[in-house]
Scaffold this active site. Structure first.
Site, PDB file in Angstrom:
ATOM      1  CG  ASP A 188       6.980  -8.994  -7.844  1.00 32.41           C
ATOM      2  OD1 ASP A 188       7.840  -9.779  -7.396  1.00 32.41           O
ATOM      3  OD2 ASP A 188       6.920  -8.681  -9.044  1.00 32.41           O
TER       4      ASP A 188
ATOM      5  CG  HIS B 122       6.771  -5.387 -10.629  1.00 37.09           C
ATOM      6  ND1 HIS B 122       6.825  -5.981  -9.379  1.00 37.09           N
ATOM      7  CD2 HIS B 122       6.613  -4.058 -10.402  1.00 37.09           C
ATOM      8  CE1 HIS B 122       6.718  -5.058  -8.442  1.00 37.09           C
ATOM      9  NE2 HIS B 122       6.580  -3.882  -9.036  1.00 37.09           N
TER      10      HIS B 122
ATOM     11  CB  SER C 297       5.218  -2.687  -6.354  1.00 37.07           C
ATOM     12  OG  SER C 297       6.417  -2.147  -6.831  1.00 37.07           O
TER      13      SER C 297
END
Length: 412
Positions: free
Chosen positions: A279, A334, A256
């Site tokens: 991600d 996620h 992330s």
């Protein structure tokens, strides 16, 4: 770490409101059922080496380095597995991050997650034949150094030394340093009302990359035999790491916001030979850095998090001469990358978007195997990880080559 849109914080707030009522015992009872209906826990690493872990904190200022180190170790009957969440202040940090009351949320978090252990032995003696390649790992927004232990422990079990950095840029839910002998805590810094997000996140991603590089510098000093003072005074013998690391084979990895940190770190430090972005959230990055990144990059995405604008920024890193790969894991969300996905029952995990439709252990296994194949290819390792080379190109029924998101060419 948490996806934008605030669903998880909203759900926790609802739990918080319920727990204030007379129904709290029934509500928490339901959560207990959601968390005991199966054998929950962070999966053990699958590689040939037992895994140890320890913490390193440099000097008595917030500018110093702080990381959890995972490494191949000797088996030891005395060594114990540490708590997944190191202490109550991290529960407080998670509460602040989610904008909920500390005292009650601490009880909820402790009830749901307080009993889980890291799949590694604390301060176990280092042991590995030959020099270990090195990975620096960067956590996501609102996370901290211990929340990706399934990934880090797997790499260590395969012969890597992994430093999971705890960032001090106010993007972690909580972290700390010692001012003399007193703990000074740094909690998550929320956006102010009306504040633009990019300037803050851009400043943070630059600091995060610097912290990854500083962690690498500390490992290089340890590897060279330079005496190191660890503020935390753990039982681990750091001198055993002298000449243990292959400092020509170094990668950076993150999830992330940590995925954006990977790109920034590659731009700043050529010692990183490749990067793996899980991600990645690309918003914090300046467009100008994309053409300056010269190393191979592997984007491993979830099916549910990505959107066209974010993917288009990843594709700005496409190159005809430098390998840039992207795969998407079907049925993932996620939160399929942090450890949370293993620690809730099925219905609770899906309700909180901590689990996708795919089995979480299968998802992390695909991600780890694809990562190991990529690392072998670009660090020049002589291992058997190339057996998973097809995964790099999305060749599996649970993978998509590239992305499931439609991106207009004009947007790239």
């Amino acid at each position: 770490m948490f996806s934008h849109g605030g669903f998880v914080p909203l759900l926790i707030k609802r739990i918080h409101e319920w727990a204030k009522t007379d129904q709290r015992r029934y509500t928490l009872g339901f959560f207990a059922m959601g968390n005991t209906c199966s054998n929950l826990g962070i999966p053990p690493a699958k590689g040939p080496h037992p895994v140890g872990c320890t913490d390193f904190m440099m000097d008595h200022t917030e500018k110093g380095s702080f990381f959890r180190l995972y490494y191949p170790c000797q088996e030891s009957e005395k060594a114990e597995k540490p708590d997944w969440v190191p202490c109550r202040e991290y529960f407080n940090g998670l509460a602040d991050f989610m904008k909920i009351n500390r005292s009650l949320s601490e009880r909820i978090f402790n009830y749901l997650f307080g009993s889980f252990k890291i799949p590694a032995y604390m301060d176990a003696p280092f042991r590995c034949n030959g020099k270990c390649p090195v990975v620096i790992f960067s956590h996501g927004l609102g996370a901290f150094r211990t929340l990706y232990s399934a990934i880090c422990a797997e790499l260590a079990s395969q012969g890597f030394i992994v430093a999971s950095v705890e960032h001090r840029d106010q993007s972690a839910s909580a972290t700390y340093y010692f001012r003399e002998k007193t703990e000074e805590w740094i909690y998550y810094r929320a956006l102010q009302h009306g504040e633009s997000e990019f300037p803050l996140r851009n400043k943070q991603v630059k600091q995060r990359a610097d912290e990854c590089i500083l962690a690498l510098d500390k490992l290089a000093e340890i590897n060279s035999g330079t005496p190191m003072q660890n503020v935390l005074q753990t039982q681990f013998d750091w001198t055993t790491l002298e000449n243990s690391m292959d400092m020509c084979r170094i990668a950076v990895m993150g999830h992330s916001f940590g995925g954006a940190t990977v790109i920034e770190a590659l731009c700043k430090e050529v010692k990183f030979k490749c990067g793996i972005a899980l991600d990645a959230w690309m918003h914090p990055l300046d467009d100008e850095i994309f053409p300056r990144v010269k190393q191979p990059i592997f984007f491993i995405n979830s099916e549910k998090f990505q959107w066209a604008g974010n993917i288009s920024r990843m594709k700005k890193l496409d190159s005809a001469v430098i390998q840039r790969k992207m795969i998407t894991i079907r049925g993932t969300v996620h939160q399929s990358f942090p450890d949370f996905t293993f620690l809730t029952g099925n219905w609770i995990g899906k309700l909180m978007k901590l689990k996708g439709e795919i089995d979480p252990e299968l998802a992390i296994d695909l991600s780890n195997k694809a990562s190991l194949a990529f690392l072998q290819r670009h660090l020049g390792l002589e291992r058997n990880f190339n057996q998973w080379d097809p995964l790099i190109d999305g060749e599996d029924t649970n993978l998509i080559q590239g992305t499931n998101v439609t991106v207009l060419q004009s947007a790239i």
